[in-house]
Design a protein around this motif. Structure first.
Motif, PDB file in Angstrom:
ATOM      1  N   UNK A   1     -32.829  -2.603  -8.258  1.00  0.00           N
ATOM      2  CA  UNK A   1     -32.416  -1.674  -9.306  1.00  0.00           C
ATOM      3  C   UNK A   1     -32.665  -0.225  -8.859  1.00  0.00           C
ATOM      4  N   UNK A   2     -33.871   0.011  -8.320  1.00  0.00           N
ATOM      5  CA  UNK A   2     -34.209   1.378  -7.870  1.00  0.00           C
ATOM      6  C   UNK A   2     -33.270   1.811  -6.742  1.00  0.00           C
ATOM      7  N   UNK A   3     -33.028   0.876  -5.815  1.00  0.00           N
ATOM      8  CA  UNK A   3     -32.139   1.197  -4.689  1.00  0.00           C
ATOM      9  C   UNK A   3     -30.728   1.518  -5.193  1.00  0.00           C
ATOM     10  N   UNK A   4     -30.275   0.746  -6.183  1.00  0.00           N
ATOM     11  CA  UNK A   4     -28.928   0.983  -6.725  1.00  0.00           C
ATOM     12  C   UNK A   4     -28.845   2.352  -7.378  1.00  0.00           C
ATOM     13  N   UNK A   5     -29.922   2.737  -8.083  1.00  0.00           N
ATOM     14  CA  UNK A   5     -29.939   4.061  -8.719  1.00  0.00           C
ATOM     15  C   UNK A   5     -29.852   5.152  -7.646  1.00  0.00           C
TER      16      UNK A   5
ATOM     17  N   UNK B   1     -29.493   0.434   2.884  1.00  0.00           N
ATOM     18  CA  UNK B   1     -29.902  -0.500   3.942  1.00  0.00           C
ATOM     19  C   UNK B   1     -31.121  -1.323   3.524  1.00  0.00           C
ATOM     20  N   UNK B   2     -32.039  -0.698   2.786  1.00  0.00           N
ATOM     21  CA  UNK B   2     -33.191  -1.454   2.265  1.00  0.00           C
ATOM     22  C   UNK B   2     -32.684  -2.550   1.327  1.00  0.00           C
ATOM     23  N   UNK B   3     -31.716  -2.172   0.496  1.00  0.00           N
ATOM     24  CA  UNK B   3     -31.127  -3.150  -0.425  1.00  0.00           C
ATOM     25  C   UNK B   3     -30.460  -4.287   0.355  1.00  0.00           C
ATOM     26  N   UNK B   4     -29.761  -3.904   1.431  1.00  0.00           N
ATOM     27  CA  UNK B   4     -29.085  -4.915   2.257  1.00  0.00           C
ATOM     28  C   UNK B   4     -30.109  -5.894   2.821  1.00  0.00           C
TER      29      UNK B   4
ATOM     30  N   UNK C   1     -23.770  -7.507   2.998  1.00  0.00           N
ATOM     31  CA  UNK C   1     -22.756  -6.829   3.833  1.00  0.00           C
ATOM     32  C   UNK C   1     -22.181  -5.626   3.097  1.00  0.00           C
ATOM     33  N   UNK C   2     -21.917  -5.801   1.810  1.00  0.00           N
ATOM     34  CA  UNK C   2     -21.370  -4.678   1.028  1.00  0.00           C
ATOM     35  C   UNK C   2     -22.389  -3.536   0.996  1.00  0.00           C
ATOM     36  N   UNK C   3     -23.676  -3.872   0.849  1.00  0.00           N
ATOM     37  CA  UNK C   3     -24.721  -2.833   0.833  1.00  0.00           C
ATOM     38  C   UNK C   3     -24.773  -2.090   2.171  1.00  0.00           C
ATOM     39  N   UNK C   4     -24.621  -2.835   3.279  1.00  0.00           N
ATOM     40  CA  UNK C   4     -24.592  -2.183   4.603  1.00  0.00           C
ATOM     41  C   UNK C   4     -23.416  -1.208   4.659  1.00  0.00           C
TER      42      UNK C   4
END
Lengths: 191, 433
Positions: free
Chosen positions: B52-56, B92-95, B108-111
């Motif tokens: 959630x934090x990464x998405x924000x 990248x952390x999210x990935x 992959x989408x996060x990358x």
């Protein structure tokens, strides 16, 4: 190498690449030689919310028949323009070069790119002598900082004298350090 | 759902217990089946909050880019740069976190989002700090970073991003700076192809072939100019040949031919590429009026997209509508520039609606290539509209829009790459892969 470490390495590389761009600018600002260039704001273009001005420098269009140095350029060639200081602390073009020329005191070399050219007619090929070139130095566009000048569209007034202060590094790259409109001066922050 | 690492540890423990006679092999299988069937954790623990934090942060980065391009003075520069760096890192952390949770597609989408933000940040920083760069160099850095990520992580999405950016880098060098035979593209392309083979990724190989074709095409244009051919002649020929390939593929679909759909998609992609190039060159080529070429581009794209999605029995109707659009509506607007201008927004709106429809239609057909085409068209049109509204010139459009276009194209490539989303789609539309 674990998966986490691989991700960390790639992330670090990306962040470093972005930081390097700003680092190079700071280096130019700190170590560069300051010059002042007379310019005419060519047009003020509205972005969606802000305002952007394009500077038409005196040194943006060079008549090579009146300047010493090299005079055989192609479109998009790199050009090194040697500048000399005038009494009013303004800088003007002294010569044009294909390779970086040696500099004396009170001289600076600015690196640019040929964006348009006119050739001398009546000279048979393969000798192609360039008569005039238009040069881009990378300091032509300027997003007007909010509240920097009063009134906001100060650049639209053709009667105002505009001077751009720029720092030039050893490679001939220039960075805008400040803009003066008449007696109003706005200094670009380092960061 | 447990992570890979947790599952490996559990397996090792169970094997040890079976060897020690603590549990039976049947019990081992039952425990494993029970654990892997558990739904994903939705607790409020520290780890689950991280996405959630990464998405924000990612959203903050995207906002900075949009706002910054609209008005560079809107956000203090150091803050903007900090947010951009954090958002690229956050993606990248999210990935990584998604990979650990076995969410390969989302990872992959996060990358891709991370690399997209990185590329857009390169342009953003040089714009707001007035740093003089040779624009294609930035794209080359972007391509190199993507390929490094593709090899280090490893990631198919990053590889797709690397291939697309490397091709765009070369196109910019050749088109914008009239570089003759831009051979520097080939080493990057070869690295990408080698890694595609290592990853055994067939779609990536198609992407590489398309990239190479685009590169050959623009180099051919410059070569043809040296021979005295007109750019528009060469591009026109390219469009005709691509369209012929596309139509042939369409025709062979009902015949005993091994790769009709591949042929069809190649033809379609190359036709669209040539129309894009046509649009680019006509901005500089007299006496072709820009508006005619713009209209022609949009109309041709509309026809191409529509034809690729319509059932066979309705193709003639679509073609007639498309031809009417090209041949009747737009030429009649020529003497009425005001009307043409007023229809500008409507035309954009119509195209966006069509692209959305194509995307949905592709998803319904379970055809990932159609979805990718729809997404690409959609994003390209949004970027075009955005660039038009900011009043940027043709050269600036590339600078401003590149980040968005590439992010979009590559997310579309991710959709192609991960056909797992469309499992069963091949059965729905034939067995060719």
């Amino acid at each position: 190498m674990t998966r986490g470490l691989r991700y960390a390495t790639v992330t670090g590389l990306l962040v470093l690449a972005l930081a390097a761009l700003i680092g190079a600018r700071i280096y130019t600002l700190e170590s560069g030689y300051e010059i002042r260039l007379r310019t005419t704001p060519m047009n003020v273009e509205p972005l969606i919310l802000g305002e952007e001005v394009r500077f038409n420098y005196e040194i943006a269009r060079l008549n090579l028949t009146a300047l010493p140095g090299d005079n055989q350029f192609e479109l998009y060639d790199t050009v090194y323009v040697k500048l000399g200081r005038l009494p009013g602390n303004f800088w003007v073009a002294k010569s044009t070069h294909i390779e970086p020329p040696p500099m004396l005191d009170n001289e600076v070399v600015l690196k640019g790119e040929v964006t348009a050219l006119k050739r001398l007619e009546n000279i048979p090929p393969p000798v192609l002598i360039t008569k005039e070139i238009a040069v881009r130095y990378g300091i032509e566009r300027y997003a007007v900082p909010r509240g920097a000048f009063e009134p906001p569209s100060a650049f639209s007034n053709p009667r105002r004298a505009v001077t751009v202060h720029a720092a030039v590094n050893d490679q001939g790259r220039a960075v805008i350090t400040g803009v003066r409109i008449n007696n109003e001066f706005y200094e670009e922050p380092v960061l | 759902m447990v992570t890979d690492r947790e599952l490996d540890k559990l397996r090792a423990d169970l094997d040890r217990w079976v060897a020690q006679g603590v549990i039976s092999p049947a019990r081992r299988e039952a425990i494993l089946a029970e654990i892997t069937a558990r739904p994903a954790r939705t607790g409020r623990g520290g780890f689950s909050v991280m996405p959630f934090i990464m998405s924000v942060l990612i959203a903050a980065g995207a906002t900075v880019i949009l706002m910054g391009f609209a008005d560079p003075a809107l956000i203090p520069r150091p803050l903007a740069v900090l947010i951009l760096m954090l958002s690229a890192a956050a993606a990248l952390v999210l990935a990584h976190s998604l990979t650990a949770r076995n969410r390969a597609v989302a990872s992959e989408v996060a990358v891709l989002v991370g690399l997209g933000l990185f590329g857009a940040s390169l342009f953003f920083i040089t714009n707001v700090y007035f740093i003089h760069v040779h624009p294609p160099d930035l794209v080359a850095v972007w391509a190199a970073a993507s390929l490094i990520a593709a090899i280090a992580l490893p990631s198919r999405g990053a590889l797709a991003m690397g291939l697309v950016t490397a091709t765009i880098w070369s196109l910019m060098e050749v088109q914008d700076y009239r570089t003759v035979f831009h051979w520097e593209y080939l080493p990057l392309w070869l690295i990408a192809v080698a890694w595609t083979i290592v990853l055994r990724w067939r779609t990536g190989l198609h992407l590489a072939v398309l990239g190479f074709t685009a590169w050959s095409s623009v180099n051919l244009i410059v070569g043809a100019q040296l021979l005295g051919w007109g750019v528009l002649d060469v591009l026109g020929l390219g469009i005709i040949i691509s369209t012929a390939v596309w139509v042939t593929g369409r025709y062979l679909e009902t015949r005993p031919f091994p790769f009709p759909r591949t042929l069809e998609y190649y033809g379609l992609a190359l036709a669209l590429l040539h129309v894009f190039l046509l649009r680019f060159y006509t901005q500089y080529q007299a006496p072709y009026p820009i508006w005619q070429m713009f209209a022609g581009f949009s109309a041709l794209t509309v026809v191409a997209l529509a034809l690729s999605t319509f059932p066979r029995d309705r193709e003639p109707l679509t073609a007639v509508l498309g031809l009417l659009f090209v041949g009747v509506l737009y030429p009649n607007l020529a003497p009425m520039p005001a009307l043409y201008e007023s229809l500008f927004v409507i035309q954009h709106g119509l195209f966006i609606l069509l692209a959305l429809w194509v995307t949905v239609h592709g998803a319904r057909l379970r055809d990932s290539v159609i979805v990718a085409l729809g997404l690409t068209g959609l994003c390209a049109e949004i970027v075009e509209f955005y660039a038009t509204q900011t009043g940027a010139g043709p050269g600036d459009n590339i600078l401003i829009g590149l980040g968005f276009v590439l992010a979009a194209v590559c997310i579309a490539a991710a959709v192609i790459a991960h056909r797992t989303i469309f499992k069963g789609g091949r059965q729905a539309r034939g067995g060719e892969s």
